[in-house]
Design a protein around this motif. Structure first.
Motif, PDB file in Angstrom:
ATOM      1  N   ALA A 234      18.238  -3.530  -0.061  1.00 61.56           N
ATOM      2  CA  ALA A 234      17.216  -2.483  -0.184  1.00 61.56           C
ATOM      3  C   ALA A 234      15.971  -3.009  -0.891  1.00 61.56           C
ATOM      4  CB  ALA A 234      17.791  -1.289  -0.939  1.00 61.56           C
ATOM      5  N   VAL A 235      16.162  -3.785  -1.960  1.00 64.89           N
ATOM      6  CA  VAL A 235      15.022  -4.355  -2.689  1.00 64.89           C
ATOM      7  C   VAL A 235      14.267  -5.343  -1.801  1.00 64.89           C
ATOM      8  CG1 VAL A 235      14.404  -5.855  -4.624  1.00 64.89           C
ATOM      9  CG2 VAL A 235      15.969  -3.960  -4.972  1.00 64.89           C
ATOM     10  N   TRP A 236      15.000  -6.158  -1.049  1.00 63.29           N
ATOM     11  CA  TRP A 236      14.374  -7.119  -0.136  1.00 63.29           C
ATOM     12  C   TRP A 236      13.529  -6.387   0.913  1.00 63.29           C
ATOM     13  CZ3 TRP A 236      15.492  -7.689   5.168  1.00 63.29           C
ATOM     14  CH2 TRP A 236      14.866  -8.770   5.778  1.00 63.29           C
ATOM     15  N   ALA A 237      14.089  -5.316   1.495  1.00 67.91           N
ATOM     16  CA  ALA A 237      13.354  -4.549   2.508  1.00 67.91           C
ATOM     17  C   ALA A 237      12.120  -3.893   1.887  1.00 67.91           C
ATOM     18  CB  ALA A 237      14.267  -3.493   3.122  1.00 67.91           C
ATOM     19  N   PHE A 238      12.256  -3.389   0.661  1.00 67.02           N
ATOM     20  CA  PHE A 238      11.121  -2.761  -0.009  1.00 67.02           C
ATOM     21  C   PHE A 238       9.994  -3.759  -0.214  1.00 67.02           C
ATOM     22  CE2 PHE A 238       8.899  -2.063  -4.031  1.00 67.02           C
ATOM     23  CZ  PHE A 238       8.271  -0.860  -3.753  1.00 67.02           C
ATOM     24  N   PHE A 239      10.307  -4.948  -0.727  1.00 70.23           N
ATOM     25  CA  PHE A 239       9.260  -5.930  -0.986  1.00 70.23           C
ATOM     26  C   PHE A 239       8.655  -6.479   0.305  1.00 70.23           C
ATOM     27  CE2 PHE A 239      10.912  -6.177  -5.367  1.00 70.23           C
ATOM     28  CZ  PHE A 239       9.707  -5.998  -6.021  1.00 70.23           C
ATOM     29  N   LYS A 240       9.474  -6.580   1.345  1.00 70.53           N
ATOM     30  CA  LYS A 240       8.944  -7.021   2.638  1.00 70.53           C
ATOM     31  C   LYS A 240       7.931  -6.003   3.160  1.00 70.53           C
ATOM     32  CE  LYS A 240      10.507  -8.693   7.078  1.00 70.53           C
ATOM     33  NZ  LYS A 240      11.599  -8.867   8.001  1.00 70.53           N
ATOM     34  N   THR A 241       8.270  -4.715   3.083  1.00 70.49           N
ATOM     35  CA  THR A 241       7.360  -3.663   3.521  1.00 70.49           C
ATOM     36  C   THR A 241       6.124  -3.614   2.632  1.00 70.49           C
ATOM     37  OG1 THR A 241       9.264  -2.402   4.279  1.00 70.49           O
ATOM     38  CG2 THR A 241       7.212  -1.204   4.040  1.00 70.49           C
ATOM     39  N   TYR A 242       6.326  -3.784   1.319  1.00 70.02           N
ATOM     40  CA  TYR A 242       5.216  -3.763   0.371  1.00 70.02           C
ATOM     41  C   TYR A 242       4.217  -4.884   0.676  1.00 70.02           C
ATOM     42  CZ  TYR A 242       2.776  -4.124  -4.102  1.00 70.02           C
ATOM     43  OH  TYR A 242       1.826  -4.188  -5.075  1.00 70.02           O
ATOM     44  N   ALA A 243       4.724  -6.075   0.951  1.00 71.37           N
ATOM     45  CA  ALA A 243       3.846  -7.205   1.270  1.00 71.37           C
ATOM     46  C   ALA A 243       3.092  -6.950   2.573  1.00 71.37           C
ATOM     47  CB  ALA A 243       4.666  -8.484   1.366  1.00 71.37           C
ATOM     48  N   LYS A 244       3.777  -6.363   3.555  1.00 70.93           N
ATOM     49  CA  LYS A 244       3.124  -6.066   4.836  1.00 70.93           C
ATOM     50  C   LYS A 244       2.006  -5.055   4.648  1.00 70.93           C
ATOM     51  CE  LYS A 244       5.959  -5.203   8.225  1.00 70.93           C
ATOM     52  NZ  LYS A 244       6.829  -4.446   9.132  1.00 70.93           N
ATOM     53  N   GLU A 245       2.281  -4.009   3.862  1.00 70.73           N
ATOM     54  CA  GLU A 245       1.252  -2.987   3.602  1.00 70.73           C
ATOM     55  C   GLU A 245       0.080  -3.575   2.832  1.00 70.73           C
ATOM     56  OE1 GLU A 245       0.939   0.299   4.446  1.00 70.73           O
ATOM     57  OE2 GLU A 245       2.613  -0.041   5.797  1.00 70.73           O
ATOM     58  N   LYS A 246       0.358  -4.465   1.884  1.00 68.25           N
ATOM     59  CA  LYS A 246      -0.696  -5.083   1.097  1.00 68.25           C
ATOM     60  C   LYS A 246      -1.592  -5.947   1.993  1.00 68.25           C
ATOM     61  CE  LYS A 246      -1.117  -7.005  -3.480  1.00 68.25           C
ATOM     62  NZ  LYS A 246      -0.452  -7.649  -4.597  1.00 68.25           N
ATOM     63  N   ARG A 247      -0.952  -6.699   2.901  1.00 70.91           N
ATOM     64  CA  ARG A 247      -1.726  -7.522   3.861  1.00 70.91           C
ATOM     65  C   ARG A 247      -2.581  -6.649   4.756  1.00 70.91           C
ATOM     66  NH1 ARG A 247       2.810 -10.669   4.844  1.00 70.91           N
ATOM     67  NH2 ARG A 247       3.218  -9.423   6.668  1.00 70.91           N
ATOM     68  N   ARG A 248      -2.000  -5.551   5.235  1.00 75.84           N
ATOM     69  CA  ARG A 248      -2.718  -4.646   6.142  1.00 75.84           C
ATOM     70  C   ARG A 248      -3.913  -4.021   5.415  1.00 75.84           C
ATOM     71  NH1 ARG A 248      -2.870   0.594   7.759  1.00 75.84           N
ATOM     72  NH2 ARG A 248      -1.385   1.275   6.178  1.00 75.84           N
TER      73      ARG A 248
END
Length: 44
Positions: free
Chosen positions: A26-40
């Protein structure tokens, strides 16, 4: 049942291990999504 205490400890340890794996995913998925949103957001 003389080994029921040991079985209970094994069961609790197994559940803790399973919970740690689920939390890690869950933490891995959260940070992956967070990084994607930050890039976007940076691209805007």
């Amino acid at each position: 049942m003389p080994n029921s205490g040991r079985a209970e400890v094994y069961f609790i340890a197994g559940m803790m291990f399973l919970i740690l794996i689920v939390c890690g995913v869950a933490v891995w998925a959260f940070f992956k999504t967070y990084a994607k949103e930050k890039r976007r957001k940076k691209g805007d």
